[in-house]
Scaffold this motif. Sequence first.
Motif, PDB file in Angstrom:
ATOM      1  N   UNK A 161       0.533  -1.474   0.020  1.00 53.91           N
ATOM      2  CA  UNK A 161      -0.182   0.134  -0.044  1.00 53.91           C
ATOM      3  C   UNK A 161       1.078   1.191  -0.136  1.00 53.91           C
ATOM      4  N   UNK A 162       0.540   2.889  -0.397  1.00 49.91           N
ATOM      5  CA  UNK A 162       1.037   3.466  -0.963  1.00 49.91           C
ATOM      6  C   UNK A 162      -0.085   4.763  -0.546  1.00 49.91           C
ATOM      7  N   UNK A 163      -0.003   5.692   0.114  1.00 50.44           N
ATOM      8  CA  UNK A 163      -0.428   6.603   0.404  1.00 50.44           C
ATOM      9  C   UNK A 163       0.112   8.009  -0.402  1.00 50.44           C
ATOM     10  N   UNK A 164      -0.093   8.893  -1.223  1.00 55.57           N
ATOM     11  CA  UNK A 164       0.141  10.437  -2.012  1.00 55.57           C
ATOM     12  C   UNK A 164      -0.507  11.803  -0.864  1.00 55.57           C
ATOM     13  N   UNK A 165      -0.086  12.302  -0.130  1.00 48.84           N
ATOM     14  CA  UNK A 165       0.102  13.670   0.583  1.00 48.84           C
ATOM     15  C   UNK A 165      -0.345  14.927  -0.150  1.00 48.84           C
ATOM     16  N   UNK A 166      -1.858  15.353  -0.565  1.00 46.30           N
ATOM     17  CA  UNK A 166      -1.581  16.863  -2.041  1.00 46.30           C
ATOM     18  C   UNK A 166      -2.453  17.707  -1.143  1.00 46.30           C
ATOM     19  N   UNK A 167      -1.993  18.346   0.191  1.00 41.41           N
ATOM     20  CA  UNK A 167      -2.045  19.631   0.623  1.00 41.41           C
ATOM     21  C   UNK A 167      -2.892  20.448  -0.566  1.00 41.41           C
TER      22      UNK A 167
END
Lengths: 114, 116
Positions: free
Chosen positions: A63-69
């Motif tokens: 799994x991975x996740x991307x932080x998008x401000x």
Amino acid sequence: AQSVTQLGSHVSVSEGALVLLRCNYSSSVPPYLFWYVQYPNQGLQLLLKYTSAATLVKGINGFEAEFKKSETSFHLTKPSAHMSDAAEYFCAVSDQNQGGKLIFGQGTELSVKP
Amino acid sequence: EAGVAQSPRYKIIEKRQSVAFWCNPISGHATLYWYQQILGQGPKLLIQFQNNGVVDDSQLPKDRFSAERLKGVDSTLKIQPAKLEDSAVYLCASSLGITGLADTQYFGPGTRLTVL
């Protein structure tokens, strides 16, 4: 006040398909964000966390996740679903005004079809 | 290393009875949390301890719930008297308490309480 919204209480994918679980947060300060997984009759297990280093965070089990401000999002993805991924997934934000307690979303149940 | 231990795993009681849950955190973890997870919802913090002091108990229904962490290790959570709406899974978690807001919390398996 900080909060988390998970879009979709149930997500169903076929084995081998892309997994995308959506999470949006609300925070007046740079957040610390977490994804936890809960298998039936078990406690929560940390998949990954964002602590203001790299915006793309890699976790366990592929799994991975991307932080998008700009989008206030922290979506969880996995390129290819396995049957063993079927579980409840929770997104959480650390409440920086109250000792770091976790504020959880309502959860997304992932089903994987053979 | 051993994980967070909780007991009992399941408990069924009638309303107005009392019940207690026990938690043994990971050795060396300074911070201990009790969460309530109602079916279909995410966990909600009831109380947070740093060593044996309370950091946050703002969402603990103090008229019926109490918790203690003697000697900064084990903890017990008590409900007296129980109501139907207390039916939930009670999760205990612990963290090192060093990095603070970015601490990873490690969860126990939970105690499933059913109030009839």
